[in-house]
Design an enzyme around this catalytic site. Structure first.
Site, mmCIF file in Angstrom:
data_model
loop_
_atom_site.group_PDB
_atom_site.id
_atom_site.type_symbol
_atom_site.label_atom_id
_atom_site.label_comp_id
_atom_site.label_asym_id
_atom_site.label_seq_id
_atom_site.Cartn_x
_atom_site.Cartn_y
_atom_site.Cartn_z
ATOM 1 N N HIS A 1 -23.274 -14.609 24.541
ATOM 2 C CA HIS A 1 -23.685 -15.247 23.289
ATOM 3 C C HIS A 1 -22.506 -15.214 22.322
ATOM 4 O O HIS A 1 -22.455 -14.414 21.389
ATOM 5 C CB HIS A 1 -24.896 -14.529 22.685
ATOM 6 C CG HIS A 1 -25.477 -15.224 21.482
ATOM 7 N ND1 HIS A 1 -26.495 -16.143 21.570
ATOM 8 C CD2 HIS A 1 -25.169 -15.150 20.163
ATOM 9 C CE1 HIS A 1 -26.789 -16.591 20.364
ATOM 10 N NE2 HIS A 1 -25.990 -15.998 19.481
ATOM 11 N N HIS B 1 -28.340 -12.608 15.942
ATOM 12 C CA HIS B 1 -29.435 -12.451 14.989
ATOM 13 C C HIS B 1 -30.462 -11.418 15.433
ATOM 14 O O HIS B 1 -30.998 -10.690 14.603
ATOM 15 C CB HIS B 1 -30.135 -13.801 14.754
ATOM 16 C CG HIS B 1 -29.380 -14.709 13.849
ATOM 17 N ND1 HIS B 1 -29.672 -14.850 12.515
ATOM 18 C CD2 HIS B 1 -28.312 -15.516 14.079
ATOM 19 C CE1 HIS B 1 -28.836 -15.713 11.963
ATOM 20 N NE2 HIS B 1 -28.004 -16.129 12.896
ATOM 21 N N HIS C 1 -25.207 -19.320 21.225
ATOM 22 C CA HIS C 1 -24.533 -19.189 19.929
ATOM 23 C C HIS C 1 -24.098 -20.536 19.354
ATOM 24 O O HIS C 1 -24.308 -20.785 18.167
ATOM 25 C CB HIS C 1 -23.339 -18.236 19.989
ATOM 26 C CG HIS C 1 -22.754 -17.930 18.637
ATOM 27 N ND1 HIS C 1 -23.516 -17.513 17.566
ATOM 28 C CD2 HIS C 1 -21.475 -17.993 18.171
ATOM 29 C CE1 HIS C 1 -22.735 -17.326 16.514
ATOM 30 N NE2 HIS C 1 -21.501 -17.618 16.859
ATOM 31 N N ASP D 1 -30.516 -14.882 20.487
ATOM 32 C CA ASP D 1 -31.170 -15.448 19.304
ATOM 33 C C ASP D 1 -32.515 -16.084 19.645
ATOM 34 O O ASP D 1 -32.838 -17.187 19.187
ATOM 35 C CB ASP D 1 -30.262 -16.454 18.593
ATOM 36 C CG ASP D 1 -29.139 -15.760 17.816
ATOM 37 O OD1 ASP D 1 -29.174 -14.521 17.714
ATOM 38 O OD2 ASP D 1 -28.233 -16.452 17.328
ATOM 39 N N ASP E 1 -30.933 -19.755 21.627
ATOM 40 C CA ASP E 1 -30.963 -20.074 20.192
ATOM 41 C C ASP E 1 -32.265 -20.726 19.724
ATOM 42 O O ASP E 1 -32.253 -21.757 19.044
ATOM 43 C CB ASP E 1 -29.766 -20.965 19.842
ATOM 44 C CG ASP E 1 -28.445 -20.237 20.062
ATOM 45 O OD1 ASP E 1 -28.139 -19.351 19.263
ATOM 46 O OD2 ASP E 1 -27.752 -20.544 21.056
ATOM 47 N N HIS F 1 -24.734 -24.253 18.631
ATOM 48 C CA HIS F 1 -26.026 -24.924 18.486
ATOM 49 C C HIS F 1 -26.020 -26.364 18.964
ATOM 50 O O HIS F 1 -26.838 -27.173 18.528
ATOM 51 C CB HIS F 1 -26.487 -24.862 17.020
ATOM 52 C CG HIS F 1 -27.022 -23.522 16.629
ATOM 53 N ND1 HIS F 1 -27.755 -23.293 15.487
ATOM 54 C CD2 HIS F 1 -26.938 -22.311 17.258
ATOM 55 C CE1 HIS F 1 -28.085 -22.022 15.421
ATOM 56 N NE2 HIS F 1 -27.595 -21.403 16.479
ATOM 57 N N HIS G 1 -34.234 -19.132 17.652
ATOM 58 C CA HIS G 1 -34.251 -18.712 16.234
ATOM 59 C C HIS G 1 -35.674 -18.705 15.658
ATOM 60 O O HIS G 1 -35.907 -19.172 14.544
ATOM 61 C CB HIS G 1 -33.347 -19.604 15.394
ATOM 62 C CG HIS G 1 -31.890 -19.315 15.567
ATOM 63 N ND1 HIS G 1 -31.246 -18.315 14.866
ATOM 64 C CD2 HIS G 1 -30.955 -19.869 16.385
ATOM 65 C CE1 HIS G 1 -29.973 -18.280 15.230
ATOM 66 N NE2 HIS G 1 -29.778 -19.208 16.153
#
Length: 411
Positions: free
Chosen positions: A165, A86, A198, A50, A11, A200, A13
């Site tokens: 995830h 994502h 996934h 992600d 994650d 956070h 991102h």
């Protein structure tokens, strides 16, 4: 016995933020995590989804990330990756696929369909055997877990890592009850380490050896808010031989925070509310910090009458590097009278789909019951997508068709 190490990251991102300061910090968090992993002399790295915030991120973010991944590969350290929700692409046009084509990473999800889904293991030079399942948007991966050939996975010998995830229901934080997830029992048994993405937040289930490192920086105000409130951000370093010997959470800190929460605005005028916020800010040292302000209450006047931009300028003039104000829970008395819960539309949508599905004779299990509702909502989300800037109508229609067909595993 010789021991080995791997880093478990999830994650990142990268590319989620538009503000230059936050854009720099999210990529810096990833770079720092990689540097720390190399410093710890890991034998390989796993990234559980992600890595990017979209399947095709902006070029600046992609360039910086690619350079850092190349640094790792130049040291002959493998990087194993699965799609997150994502960076998932139903047509294999994700940045993840480009990075694999360049030889910088190895995608883990490889499966054969023979009634059930049979995952293939990748064996690292350390002897670790790695497999995993990609995320699918809107948690459609639930059905994939149900169809996994568990017997094959569970019989495999050796040190095994399972990458995924999705949220585990029993481990979802209490303040995120709306997140969908799978039960622990959905995971294959007899693995030494379950590497999650996934969720956070840093989460550990030592009994089952399920680990979530959480996000490195965070794409949302809520993520930054939790960081400012003291939640650790980082990743795991895991040492193993034929079992996990020890693990350590490595913090990744790229900024200092000042978090101000005000909930005493009931019956205040907009001017009084602004003055209260400014007075509270003047008590704080905001220099070189990310400043987050959250306000609650029922205002005696219009929320729009508060000069939030002026407050931001005041904070920045005092040396803050970034400021965000969350006033979604600040209402005027007029608004309070007609307040509608934001989740109502979602619930109404689900109810309509549920009722319609009951009245249709459907044989495909992907279109029945709760699974059918999720698939229907995912299809609706795809059909609602607008054209991308510069995208031709024909390309737009083909993209929508491909993404829609991928839900039903039609190519």
């Amino acid at each position: 016995m010789i021991t080995y190490k791997f880093a478990h990251i999830a994650d990142a991102h990268i590319g989620s933020h538009r503000h230059p300061t936050l854009k720099e910090m999210e990529i810096k968090a990833f770079e720092n995590a990689i540097d720390e992993a190399l410093k710890s002399k890991v034998d390989f790295i796993i990234i559980c989804g992600d890595l990017f915030h979209s399947n095709i991120p902006n070029m600046e973010a992609a360039k910086r990330t690619t350079k850092k991944l190349k640094d790792v590969r130049d040291k002959e350290i493998p990087i194993y990756v699965i799609y997150g929700s994502h960076d998932y692409s139903p047509t294999n046009t994700s940045m993840i696929d480009i990075l694999e084509s360049a030889g910088l990473i190895t995608k883990v999800f490889h499966a054969k369909a023979c009634g059930k889904i049979k995952l293939e293991f990748i064996e690292d030079n350390t002897g670790a055997k790695i497999c995993g399942i990609n995320a699918r948007q809107r948690s459609i991966e639930k059905e994939y877990f149900r169809l996994l050939d568990m017997e094959y996975l569970e019989k495999e010998k050796g040190f095994k890592i399972f990458m995924f995830h999705t949220a585990i229901k029993e481990l979802i934080p209490k303040d995120l009850p709306e997140i969908e997830g799978i039960a622990k029992s959905s995971l294959p048994r007899n693995f030494n380490y379950y590497a999650g993405g996934h969720l956070h937040e840093k989460i550990i289930d030592e009994e089952e050896m399920i680990f979530y490192p959480g996000t490195l920086f965070g794409p949302s105000f809520k993520d930054l808010e939790k960081t400012a409130s003291g939640l650790d951000r980082g990743f795991y370093i895991v040492e193993f031989d034929d079992e996990v010997k020890k693990y350590e959470f490595k913090n990744v800190d790229v900024a200092e925070y000042e978090y101000i929460k005000l909930n005493n605005f009931d019956n205040m005028s907009p001017l009084e509310a602004r003055t209260e916020i400014i007075n509270k800010l003047n008590e704080k040292n905001v220099e070189n910090k990310i400043v987050l302000i959250k306000v609650y209450g029922e205002l005696n006047g219009k929320v729009s009458s508060i000069d939030f931009q002026g407050i931001k300028r005041h904070v920045l003039n005092n040396g803050a590097i970034y400021v965000a104000i969350n006033y979604h829970n600040l209402k005027s008395k007029e608004q309070a009278k007609v307040k509608v819960r934001t989740s109502d539309a979602n619930k109404i949508e689900e109810k309509i789909f549920s009722e319609k599905i009951k009245n249709i004779d459907i044989k495909n299990p992907l279109l029945k019951n709760k699974i059918g509702v999720r698939v229907s909502k995912e299809l609706l989300r795809i059909l609602r997508q607008p054209m991308k800037p510069g995208e031709k109508k024909k390309d737009y229609e083909e993209r929508i068709l491909e993404e829609s067909m991928s839900i039903f595993n039609i190519k």
